[in-house]
Design an enzyme around this catalytic site. Structure first.
Site, PDB file in Angstrom:
ATOM      1  CG  ASP A  54      -1.765   1.240   1.332  1.00 44.48           C
ATOM      2  OD1 ASP A  54      -2.693   1.398   0.527  1.00 44.48           O
ATOM      3  OD2 ASP A  54      -1.478   2.067   2.220  1.00 44.48           O
ATOM      4  CD  GLU A 126      -3.256  -2.019  -1.317  1.00 47.44           C
ATOM      5  OE1 GLU A 126      -3.410  -0.785  -1.411  1.00 47.44           O
ATOM      6  OE2 GLU A 126      -3.648  -2.680  -0.317  1.00 47.44           O
TER       7      GLU A 126
END
Length: 241
Positions: A54, A126
């Site tokens: 992220d 991610e």
């Protein structure tokens, strides 16, 4: 690890255009917590990698749009980044390489269609970014991410801005302690011409109101008003129900 699955990971690497030096990182990125919890062997879930991915994703996208759109103010840059890294966008990116079909899921999660669930697929996307970052460094992760970004980022972002509820949610969710709620406060008119008034509340405080011929459209108008109150520059006067 099943030989057939390992061969399938080779297919995924070819789709990605990246070959892992440490294959275990790739397996880790694709291991959902439900599989890790059910497995008799020691598997780590991809949750920690998702956390790192992220951050890497946010940095790469921020850097890219900062350099590409030199005249955009901070607020516009933030909105554009929020659209590009939201769950919906990441799930769409992941679908181009059929990432969901490679995710290791527990029996229950698999039976419930977990491989197509946006939250699961976007998290794995991610985690995969983090795996590439750890395996090949920042530049490798950057090249991987940029493959998925649309050529005309601003146009793609502006189309997404028509969904005012999504934009508002993306902004608010940066602060986990805050909650958004839509409340129907009035309904009037004959059956063939109903009118609905909806308020959007942030932590029980009204921040926008919308009235339209459907509740969905009224919610969009309420979210649009809230965004304008927050100083967001919106592109289209139209809203999507």
């Amino acid at each position: 690890m099943d030989e057939i699955y390992l061969k399938r990971l080779g297919e995924l690497e070819r789709k990605m255009g990246y070959s892992f030096n440490n294959k275990q990182l790739l397996v880790n990125a694709l291991t959902h917590s439900s599989f890790a919890n059910e497995s008799k062997h020691k598997y780590l879930s991809n949750e920690r990698l998702e956390f790192l991915g992220d951050s890497v994703l946010s940095l790469v996208v921020s850097e890219h749009i900062f350099e590409k759109y030199t005249s955009l103010p901070e607020g516009e840059l933030s909105k554009t980044r929020a659209i590009l890294v939201c769950e919906k966008s990441l799930a769409r990116f992941a679908s181009t390489i059929d990432l969901g079909s490679y995710i290791l899921l527990g029996k229950g999660e698999h039976a419930n269609g977990g491989m197509n669930r946006p939250s699961i697929v976007s998290d794995a996307f991610e985690a995969l970014i983090a795996a590439i970052y750890l395996d090949g460094g920042y530049e490798a992760a950057r090249r991987h991410i940029l493959r998925f970004l649309p050529e005309d980022i601003r146009e793609a972002a502006m189309r997404a801005y028509d969904d005012y509820k999504t934009v508002l949610q993306e902004i608010i969710q940066k602060n986990p302690e805050e909650t958004v709620e839509y409340r129907l406060v009035d309904e009037s008119g004959p059956a063939h011409r109903r009118s609905f008034t909806v308020q959007v509340l942030l932590n029980s405080c009204v921040i926008g109101t919308g009235t339209a011929g459907s509740k969905k459209h009224a919610e969009q108008l309420a979210a649009k008003e809230a965004l304008e109150l927050m100083g967001e520059q919106l592109g289209s006067e139209d809203s999507r129900g």
